[in-house]
Design a protein around this motif. Structure first.
Motif, PDB file in Angstrom:
ATOM      1  N   THR A   9       1.630  10.293   2.802  1.00 51.54           N
ATOM      2  CA  THR A   9       0.332  10.209   3.510  1.00 51.54           C
ATOM      3  C   THR A   9       0.175   8.838   4.087  1.00 51.54           C
ATOM      4  O   THR A   9       0.387   7.859   3.114  1.00 51.54           O
ATOM      5  CB  THR A   9      -0.706  10.759   2.798  1.00 51.54           C
ATOM      6  N   TYR A  10      -0.077   8.534   5.288  1.00 51.21           N
ATOM      7  CA  TYR A  10       0.053   7.177   5.588  1.00 51.21           C
ATOM      8  C   TYR A  10      -1.082   6.728   6.489  1.00 51.21           C
ATOM      9  O   TYR A  10      -1.568   7.530   7.433  1.00 51.21           O
ATOM     10  CB  TYR A  10       1.334   6.922   6.446  1.00 51.21           C
ATOM     11  N   PHE A  11      -1.687   5.545   6.409  1.00 52.43           N
ATOM     12  CA  PHE A  11      -2.497   4.863   7.055  1.00 52.43           C
ATOM     13  C   PHE A  11      -2.191   3.772   7.613  1.00 52.43           C
ATOM     14  O   PHE A  11      -1.726   2.779   7.459  1.00 52.43           O
ATOM     15  CB  PHE A  11      -3.961   4.666   6.187  1.00 52.43           C
TER      16      PHE A  11
ATOM     17  N   ASP B 158       0.343  -2.509   4.003  1.00 50.10           N
ATOM     18  CA  ASP B 158       0.087  -3.495   2.535  1.00 50.10           C
ATOM     19  C   ASP B 158       0.219  -2.740   1.491  1.00 50.10           C
ATOM     20  O   ASP B 158      -0.343  -3.310   0.510  1.00 50.10           O
ATOM     21  CB  ASP B 158      -1.396  -3.769   2.765  1.00 50.10           C
ATOM     22  N   GLY B 159       0.985  -1.627   1.366  1.00 46.33           N
ATOM     23  CA  GLY B 159       1.029  -0.901   0.153  1.00 46.33           C
ATOM     24  C   GLY B 159       0.014   0.199  -0.055  1.00 46.33           C
ATOM     25  O   GLY B 159      -0.405   0.624   0.857  1.00 46.33           O
ATOM     26  N   PRO B 160      -0.193   1.058  -1.402  1.00 42.01           N
ATOM     27  CA  PRO B 160      -0.958   1.910  -1.348  1.00 42.01           C
ATOM     28  C   PRO B 160      -2.594   1.628  -1.249  1.00 42.01           C
ATOM     29  O   PRO B 160      -2.995   0.395  -1.327  1.00 42.01           O
ATOM     30  CB  PRO B 160      -0.857   2.358  -2.953  1.00 42.01           C
TER      31      PRO B 160
ATOM     32  N   GLY C  85      -3.262  -2.377  -1.696  1.00 41.02           N
ATOM     33  CA  GLY C  85      -2.358  -3.053  -2.516  1.00 41.02           C
ATOM     34  C   GLY C  85      -2.105  -3.091  -4.231  1.00 41.02           C
ATOM     35  O   GLY C  85      -2.309  -1.797  -4.395  1.00 41.02           O
ATOM     36  N   GLU C  86      -1.930  -3.847  -4.637  1.00 41.21           N
ATOM     37  CA  GLU C  86      -1.933  -3.720  -5.948  1.00 41.21           C
ATOM     38  C   GLU C  86      -3.334  -3.254  -6.863  1.00 41.21           C
ATOM     39  O   GLU C  86      -3.118  -2.567  -7.777  1.00 41.21           O
ATOM     40  CB  GLU C  86      -1.534  -5.284  -6.589  1.00 41.21           C
ATOM     41  N   ALA C  87      -4.302  -3.526  -6.562  1.00 45.09           N
ATOM     42  CA  ALA C  87      -5.624  -3.144  -6.832  1.00 45.09           C
ATOM     43  C   ALA C  87      -5.708  -1.787  -6.697  1.00 45.09           C
ATOM     44  O   ALA C  87      -6.114  -1.170  -7.570  1.00 45.09           O
ATOM     45  CB  ALA C  87      -6.659  -4.120  -6.291  1.00 45.09           C
ATOM     46  N   ALA C  88      -5.286  -1.201  -5.729  1.00 42.49           N
ATOM     47  CA  ALA C  88      -5.167   0.275  -5.513  1.00 42.49           C
ATOM     48  C   ALA C  88      -4.375   0.727  -6.555  1.00 42.49           C
ATOM     49  O   ALA C  88      -4.442   1.899  -7.236  1.00 42.49           O
ATOM     50  CB  ALA C  88      -4.983   0.553  -3.915  1.00 42.49           C
ATOM     51  N   ALA C  89      -3.080   0.480  -6.519  1.00 44.50           N
ATOM     52  CA  ALA C  89      -1.934   0.923  -7.420  1.00 44.50           C
ATOM     53  C   ALA C  89      -2.592   0.817  -8.912  1.00 44.50           C
ATOM     54  O   ALA C  89      -2.290   2.071  -9.604  1.00 44.50           O
ATOM     55  CB  ALA C  89      -0.702   0.014  -7.554  1.00 44.50           C
TER      56      ALA C  89
ATOM     57  N   LEU D 120     -12.066  11.016  -1.500  1.00 43.79           N
ATOM     58  CA  LEU D 120     -11.311   9.850  -1.747  1.00 43.79           C
ATOM     59  C   LEU D 120      -9.943  10.341  -1.602  1.00 43.79           C
ATOM     60  O   LEU D 120      -9.364  11.311  -1.799  1.00 43.79           O
ATOM     61  CB  LEU D 120     -11.661   9.255  -2.899  1.00 43.79           C
ATOM     62  N   VAL D 121      -8.967   9.460  -0.551  1.00 48.92           N
ATOM     63  CA  VAL D 121      -7.746   9.858  -0.620  1.00 48.92           C
ATOM     64  C   VAL D 121      -6.719   8.732  -0.835  1.00 48.92           C
ATOM     65  O   VAL D 121      -6.974   7.545  -0.236  1.00 48.92           O
ATOM     66  CB  VAL D 121      -7.622  10.406   1.142  1.00 48.92           C
ATOM     67  N   ALA D 122      -5.637   8.922  -1.274  1.00 52.09           N
ATOM     68  CA  ALA D 122      -4.536   8.043  -1.531  1.00 52.09           C
ATOM     69  C   ALA D 122      -3.465   7.926  -0.474  1.00 52.09           C
ATOM     70  O   ALA D 122      -3.385   9.100  -0.125  1.00 52.09           O
ATOM     71  CB  ALA D 122      -4.134   8.136  -2.900  1.00 52.09           C
ATOM     72  N   ALA D 123      -3.269   6.883   0.095  1.00 55.24           N
ATOM     73  CA  ALA D 123      -2.078   6.812   1.217  1.00 55.24           C
ATOM     74  C   ALA D 123      -1.243   5.633   0.974  1.00 55.24           C
ATOM     75  O   ALA D 123      -1.618   4.750   0.423  1.00 55.24           O
ATOM     76  CB  ALA D 123      -2.862   7.029   2.371  1.00 55.24           C
TER      77      ALA D 123
END
Length: 369
Positions: free
Chosen positions: A135-137, A166-168, A212-216, A159-162
């Motif tokens: 899934t891509y944004f 810039d990363g996740p 990015g890293e914060a999301a991961a 909430l959706v992860a994609a």
């Protein structure tokens, strides 16, 4: 052993769930086409449960993981159908990690029990942890699909992860937006999960909560916490089902004797009790490792495997001891068995977590999943 705060929460949970929860409430929610009781969720908010992991600035109490696990265990004992793990643990962890205005608004509504929030991250069934998202944004548009989104009901916040350039990323998405297609499915325990497709869904810049890293890191933390909380909920269910079965054995007679008089049956119940006690120790050990921030992966996988197995084993023996009566809809034991089937497979079944624990041990990997 509970500390003073945990004991206060446990007393509060037993007081409320003992009166407003239990089998009757589970049946009520199961029979509701929405699969959700907004009034009960609002009461959770009034009691401070939905904001247990949220900061005080957002209306939460920020009590930490262990108090949240105490609540999860008690909800398991009363098979509470409310999406506590999905919303107040997993989604709340993500919201607490974000400073975006949309996250602040949702977190405040969650803490007050006005909204429940769910997180869509899975893209294929049977996969533990967070995958590399297909899934891509990009360019303000979201495309892809998610499966088995938990705690689904009309009005839930999503909430959706994609993935992104810039990363996740973690996004907030309106389920009613153009291009969003939802297929809801009722699960064994009467709750709903959903498969969701996103076809060129246009989102504003304010939809991005984490990137990015914060999301991961937030996604890993949310799923790790959710897995431990679900393990605690399963252990609570298994313990309650054990007590229910033990009481029934004292009343049911066969060949002129109570079931509790048969030594072989008593021995089996002792074995099950020991298994449940070990399950309780396993999720507590996982919580300690997770809070310490090191060596948590093996402990988390082991806890979910052990607690799921304990609930499944206790369910099989409960049906065995209750006999044909246990299969009827009028028997409360069936509600516990159905909940155990649903909870023990969500976030990974025992076999999947045993394999993951072995792999994590061999690799020395300390991250969940």
């Amino acid at each position: 052993m509970d500390n003073e705060l945990q004991q206060m929460l446990r007393d509060s949970a037993q007081g409320y769930l003992g009166g407003a929860g239990g089998a009757a409430h589970a049946r009520k929610v199961r029979d509701d086409q929405a699969g959700f009781d907004a009034a009960a969720w609002a009461s959770f908010g009034e009691l401070g449960w939905t904001g247990v992991l949220l900061p005080e600035s957002l209306g939460g109490s920020e009590l930490g993981l262990e108090p949240a696990l105490t609540l999860a265990e008690e909800m398991g004992r009363t098979i509470a159908p409310e999406p506590f793990v999905a919303s107040a643990v997993i989604a709340a962890t993500l919201l607490a990690a974000s400073t975006a205005s949309a996250a602040t608004e949702l977190a405040s509504a969650l803490a007050e029990g006005q909204r429940s929030v769910t997180f869509a991250w899975q893209e294929s069934r049977g996969v533990l942890g967070a995958p590399a998202f297909d899934t891509y944004f990009a360019n303000g548009t979201l495309t892809g699909a998610k499966v088995h989104v938990p705690g689904w009901h009309p009005g839930v916040a999503l909430l959706v992860a994609a993935g992104s350039d810039d990363g996740p990323v973690v996004l907030v998405v309106d389920p009613a937006a153009a291009g969003v297609s939802v297929t809801a499915q009722r699960l064994t325990d009467g709750s709903f999960a959903a498969d969701i497709a996103f076809e060129k869904v246009v989102l504003g810049d304010d939809a991005v909560l984490l990137s990015g890293e914060a999301a991961a890191a937030a996604i890993d933390q949310a799923l790790a916490r959710g897995t431990v909380a679900l393990a605690a909920q399963l252990e609570g269910l298994a313990g309650a089902l054990w007590r229910m079965t033990a009481d029934y054995m004292k009343d049911r007679s066969q060949f002129g004797s109570r079931l509790s008089d048969f030594q072989a049956l008593r021995h089996q119940m002792v074995d099950l009790y020991a298994q449940i006690e070990l399950a309780a120790a396993s999720w507590r050990a996982a919580a300690t490792a997770l809070d310490a921030g090191e060596g948590a992966a093996v402990a988390i996988h082991a806890a979910k495997a052990r607690c799921s197995q304990a609930a499944q084993d206790m369910s099989r023996w409960a049906i065995q001891y209750h006999g044909a009566f246990g299969y009827t809809d009028e028997a409360d034991v069936g509600l516990f068995v159905h909940a155990a089937l649903t909870w023990s497979t969500w976030l990974g079944n025992p076999a999947a977590h045993r394999r993951a624990a072995l792999m994590a041990h061999r690799s020395g990997n300390v991250r969940h999943g």
